[in-house]
Design a protein around this motif. Structure first.
Motif, PDB file in Angstrom:
ATOM      1  N   ASN A 141       0.842  -1.254   0.071  1.00  0.00           N
ATOM      2  CA  ASN A 141       0.099   0.015   0.024  1.00  0.00           C
ATOM      3  C   ASN A 141       0.738   1.210   0.000  1.00  0.00           C
ATOM      4  OD1 ASN A 141      -2.546   1.249   2.262  1.00  0.00           O
ATOM      5  ND2 ASN A 141      -1.835   2.118   0.473  1.00  0.00           N
ATOM      6  N   CYS A 142       1.969   1.276   0.991  1.00  0.00           N
ATOM      7  CA  CYS A 142       2.907   2.513   0.962  1.00  0.00           C
ATOM      8  C   CYS A 142       3.334   2.776  -0.180  1.00  0.00           C
ATOM      9  CB  CYS A 142       3.936   2.089   1.941  1.00  0.00           C
ATOM     10  SG  CYS A 142       5.014   3.434   2.292  1.00  0.00           S
ATOM     11  N   PHE A 143       4.047   1.797  -1.097  1.00  0.00           N
ATOM     12  CA  PHE A 143       4.874   1.994  -2.123  1.00  0.00           C
ATOM     13  C   PHE A 143       3.935   2.264  -3.493  1.00  0.00           C
ATOM     14  CE2 PHE A 143       8.120  -0.058   0.480  1.00  0.00           C
ATOM     15  CZ  PHE A 143       8.926   1.123   0.360  1.00  0.00           C
ATOM     16  N   LEU A 144       2.544   2.034  -3.372  1.00  0.00           N
ATOM     17  CA  LEU A 144       1.583   2.145  -4.591  1.00  0.00           C
ATOM     18  C   LEU A 144       0.900   3.336  -4.437  1.00  0.00           C
ATOM     19  CD1 LEU A 144       0.483  -1.599  -4.988  1.00  0.00           C
ATOM     20  CD2 LEU A 144       1.904  -0.270  -6.598  1.00  0.00           C
ATOM     21  N   VAL A 145       0.986   4.129  -3.280  1.00  0.00           N
ATOM     22  CA  VAL A 145       0.688   5.525  -3.316  1.00  0.00           C
ATOM     23  C   VAL A 145       1.648   6.418  -3.519  1.00  0.00           C
ATOM     24  CG1 VAL A 145      -0.484   6.813  -1.760  1.00  0.00           C
ATOM     25  CG2 VAL A 145      -1.056   4.750  -1.615  1.00  0.00           C
ATOM     26  N   THR A 149     -14.498  -2.570  -7.301  1.00  0.00           N
ATOM     27  CA  THR A 149     -14.761  -1.094  -7.239  1.00  0.00           C
ATOM     28  C   THR A 149     -13.723  -0.408  -6.505  1.00  0.00           C
ATOM     29  OG1 THR A 149     -16.445  -1.571  -5.356  1.00  0.00           O
ATOM     30  CG2 THR A 149     -17.211  -1.183  -7.626  1.00  0.00           C
ATOM     31  N   ASN A 150     -13.372  -0.905  -5.299  1.00  0.00           N
ATOM     32  CA  ASN A 150     -12.351  -0.128  -4.423  1.00  0.00           C
ATOM     33  C   ASN A 150     -10.815  -0.396  -5.209  1.00  0.00           C
ATOM     34  OD1 ASN A 150     -13.335   0.793  -1.605  1.00  0.00           O
ATOM     35  ND2 ASN A 150     -14.684  -1.015  -2.036  1.00  0.00           N
ATOM     36  N   LEU A 151     -10.840  -1.384  -5.500  1.00  0.00           N
ATOM     37  CA  LEU A 151      -9.541  -1.338  -6.387  1.00  0.00           C
ATOM     38  C   LEU A 151      -9.059  -0.661  -7.375  1.00  0.00           C
ATOM     39  CD1 LEU A 151      -6.771  -3.354  -6.407  1.00  0.00           C
ATOM     40  CD2 LEU A 151      -7.914  -4.834  -7.999  1.00  0.00           C
ATOM     41  N   LEU A 203      -6.052   2.176  -7.029  1.00  0.00           N
ATOM     42  CA  LEU A 203      -5.053   2.465  -7.860  1.00  0.00           C
ATOM     43  C   LEU A 203      -5.047   3.722  -8.447  1.00  0.00           C
ATOM     44  CD1 LEU A 203      -4.883  -1.261  -9.489  1.00  0.00           C
ATOM     45  CD2 LEU A 203      -3.437  -0.333  -7.461  1.00  0.00           C
ATOM     46  N   TYR A 204      -6.061   4.109  -8.940  1.00  0.00           N
ATOM     47  CA  TYR A 204      -6.244   5.216  -9.745  1.00  0.00           C
ATOM     48  C   TYR A 204      -5.788   6.605  -8.799  1.00  0.00           C
ATOM     49  CZ  TYR A 204      -7.678   9.352 -12.522  1.00  0.00           C
ATOM     50  OH  TYR A 204      -7.942  10.722 -13.192  1.00  0.00           O
ATOM     51  N   LEU A 216      -1.893   6.089  -7.914  1.00  0.00           N
ATOM     52  CA  LEU A 216      -0.954   6.036  -8.782  1.00  0.00           C
ATOM     53  C   LEU A 216      -0.822   7.154  -9.686  1.00  0.00           C
ATOM     54  CD1 LEU A 216      -0.788   2.325  -9.424  1.00  0.00           C
ATOM     55  CD2 LEU A 216       0.912   3.723  -8.192  1.00  0.00           C
ATOM     56  N   ILE A 217      -2.358   7.745  -9.900  1.00  0.00           N
ATOM     57  CA  ILE A 217      -2.331   8.593 -11.438  1.00  0.00           C
ATOM     58  C   ILE A 217      -2.783   9.877 -10.659  1.00  0.00           C
ATOM     59  CG2 ILE A 217      -3.760   8.996 -13.373  1.00  0.00           C
ATOM     60  CD1 ILE A 217      -3.916   5.959 -13.557  1.00  0.00           C
ATOM     61  N   HIS A 218      -3.791  10.056 -10.076  1.00  0.00           N
ATOM     62  CA  HIS A 218      -4.403  11.283  -9.594  1.00  0.00           C
ATOM     63  C   HIS A 218      -3.696  12.313  -8.770  1.00  0.00           C
ATOM     64  CE1 HIS A 218      -7.726  14.468  -9.077  1.00  0.00           C
ATOM     65  NE2 HIS A 218      -7.708  14.454  -7.755  1.00  0.00           N
ATOM     66  N   GLN A 219      -3.203  13.486  -9.340  1.00  0.00           N
ATOM     67  CA  GLN A 219      -2.431  14.275  -8.514  1.00  0.00           C
ATOM     68  C   GLN A 219      -0.834  13.666  -8.309  1.00  0.00           C
ATOM     69  OE1 GLN A 219      -5.795  16.991  -6.446  1.00  0.00           O
ATOM     70  NE2 GLN A 219      -4.430  15.817  -5.191  1.00  0.00           N
TER      71      GLN A 219
END
Length: 534
Positions: free
Chosen positions: A53-57, A374-376, A380-381, A384-387
């Protein structure tokens, strides 16, 4: 002879009791062994999950995750950086940044203070604490209900997109949520076997020190405990007063030490935010915002399960439901609203969602897969992507610093023409180059007050002309959102600024925040090649 016979009879009668006791002891030991094994499995699963979780944020959320924690810690240890107006007004406590400052100091003493470790070590610590809270939530539900309900509650906790998005960030709200979950483990709920007044009160006191608004969540829970306590005077004199006094004195001592003067942060926080309404400066929302947008967004796809679980839960959980409703209503009365403010009640909501999933039979598998999917996507968006541009740009600027040092070139002079605090600062660059951004402190009644950011965005070209009357005073680099580029293009072209980087930020630009972050470099002699992030 009769006496011997009677004794033998008593021995025979006692044998089954002894046998049952031994059998019971064996069963209890076996249950404890299985329980211990199960908790270790849950712990390892949770730690592995939260580290991933830490490294995927890799995105930014709000400025406070840097400016109220890491930036302060960096300034405490390395003696350079910028402290926002909150620290000058004395409404923030140093206790929370001190945790990260301790890590930074150890890294500095070991000569291991690389930017990578300065950024990720605090977040890994947050992830491990979040994993610990996950395990405690699992174990709490197991003692209150059964392993079936605890597994589904644990599943709901790990599925929560907002928990994924927030729990590993260095936000005071994240620590508040973690401490709240840990305190619930020791809170005297009916049927709980882990009750400890001193432990839960200590954790609540720490949460209040980290963020004074934690008292909003715990107010109805503390009142309920006081009402149910048989010896109320002893509860106050032996638990509440000693714990509260010790934590308050400790935090006040730390604040006075770093402020170099007598400072009661909790009083200053209350005075400025409530009595003077400083929080309104950062925006206000209608009273129903949490009911119509905030709470549904934070709880996400769990909302139907939460509502269903509220109808199924026993009366002993009523106080937890009251705490959730109370928190949402109190925050609804405050003008300034943010999603993260109600994050600490999310673990409580996962308990009701877990009860709902455990009771479902026909639709359980469909609900579980729907919840996971739905939570996944949301996790992930947003992770990893938004802002993400706010973090990516600091990596690029750090490279500028390394290049300048390696080539003995003049030090870069950076100006951020963005809404104030849009990006992290020295904690993510870790190089004493000159950096400046548009400041936006609220009006605290000081003489000569000005909102620099507001003045700039009202008339950008005029502000730039007045701030840089000669070319010698110009910065070497400008950092701005693409939404501003066209408006200040005469200034950029006239002063030989060339775009050297285009960094993606968000698919949903809004207001002064654009979809891309641009880096311009002033190079009057030769043009520089423009490159973009892939």
């Amino acid at each position: 002879m009769e006496t011997i016979r009677s004794r033998l009879k008593l021995v025979k009668q006692a044998e089954p009791v002894r046998l049952r006791r031994r059998t019971s002891q064996l069963y209890s030991r076996e249950d404890a062994r299985h329980l211990g094994t199960g908790v270790w499995r849950v712990a390892l699963c949770s730690v592995a999950f939260r580290l991933a979780n830490c490294f995927l944020v890799q995105t930014s959320f709000v400025p406070d995750e840097y400016w109220q924690s890491l930036e302060v810690a960096h300034h405490m240890v390395f003696k350079y950086g910028h402290l926002t107006w909150e620290w000058k007004a004395g409404i923030r406590g140093f206790s929370y940044p001190l945790v990260f400052a301790f890590m930074y100091k150890i890294l500095a003493l070991m000569n291991c203070d690389s930017v990578y470790l300065l950024i990720w070590l605090p977040r890994i610590t947050q992830a491990l604490l979040a994993a610990f809270a996950d395990v405690k939530l699992f174990y709490l539900v197991q003692t209150l209900e059964n392993s079936h309900v605890s597994k589904w509650t644990f599943f709901c906790q790990l599925c929560s997109w907002f928990t994924w998005y927030c729990c590993t960030r260095t936000l005071t709200n994240s620590m508040e949520a973690t401490l709240t979950t840990l305190a619930l483990f020791y809170y005297p709920l009916p049927g709980s076997t882990t009750h400890s007044s001193k432990k839960y009160l200590t954790l609540v006191a720490l949460a209040v020190i980290v963020r004074p608004t934690a008292l909003i969540v715990w107010f109805p829970l503390l009142i309920h405990h006081f009402w149910q306590e048989d010896n109320k005077l002893r509860f106050i004199t032996h638990h509440v007063i000693p714990v509260g006094a010790l934590t308050l004195m400790s935090s006040t001592l730390i604040d006075c030490l770093f402020y170099n003067k007598w400072t009661l942060v909790q009083f200053n926080f209350l005075k400025l935010n409530v009595l003077h309404g400083v929080a309104d400066f950062y925006g206000s929302h209608p009273w129903h915002w949490y009911l119509t947008q905030g709470f549904p967004a934070v709880i996400g796809p769990h909302l139907p399960l939460f509502l269903h679980g509220c109808t199924l839960a026993s009366k002993r959980y009523r106080v937890l439901l009251v705490a959730v409703v109370w928190t949402v209503l109190v925050y609804s009365c405050l003008p300034h609203k943010e999603f993260r403010f109600i994050y600490p009640v999310l673990p409580i909501c996962m308990l009701f969602s877990g009860i709902s999933l455990a009771k479902l039979k026909t639709w359980r598998r469909v609900a579980a897969y729907g919840l996971l999917g739905t939570n996944l996507l949301a996790a992930l968006y947003t992770g990893l992507i938004h802002q993400r541009g706010a973090l990516d740009v600091t990596g690029r600027l750090q490279m500028l610093c390394d290049t300048a040092i390696a080539s003995a070139a003049p030090q870069p002079d950076l100006l951020f023409l963005m809404p104030c605090h849009s990006t992290p600062f020295y904690s993510h660059v870790h190089c004493p180059i000159k950096m400046r951004f548009l400041e936006c402190p609220p009006d605290l009644g000081d003489e000569g007050y000005s909102d620099e950011a507001e003045q700039f965005f009202a008339e950008p070209l005029r502000w730039l002309g007045l701030s840089f009357p000669s070319r010698s005073s110009l910065p070497t680099h400008l950092v701005l959102f693409d939404s501003l580029e066209k408006e200040i293009s005469p200034f950029l072209e006239g002063n030989k600024f060339v775009r050297t980087a285009t960094i993606f930020h968000t698919h949903f630009p809004e207001g002064r925040v654009g979809g891309y972050i641009l880096i311009y470099e002033r190079h009057p002699e030769t043009d520089r090649t423009h490159y973009s992030d892939p």
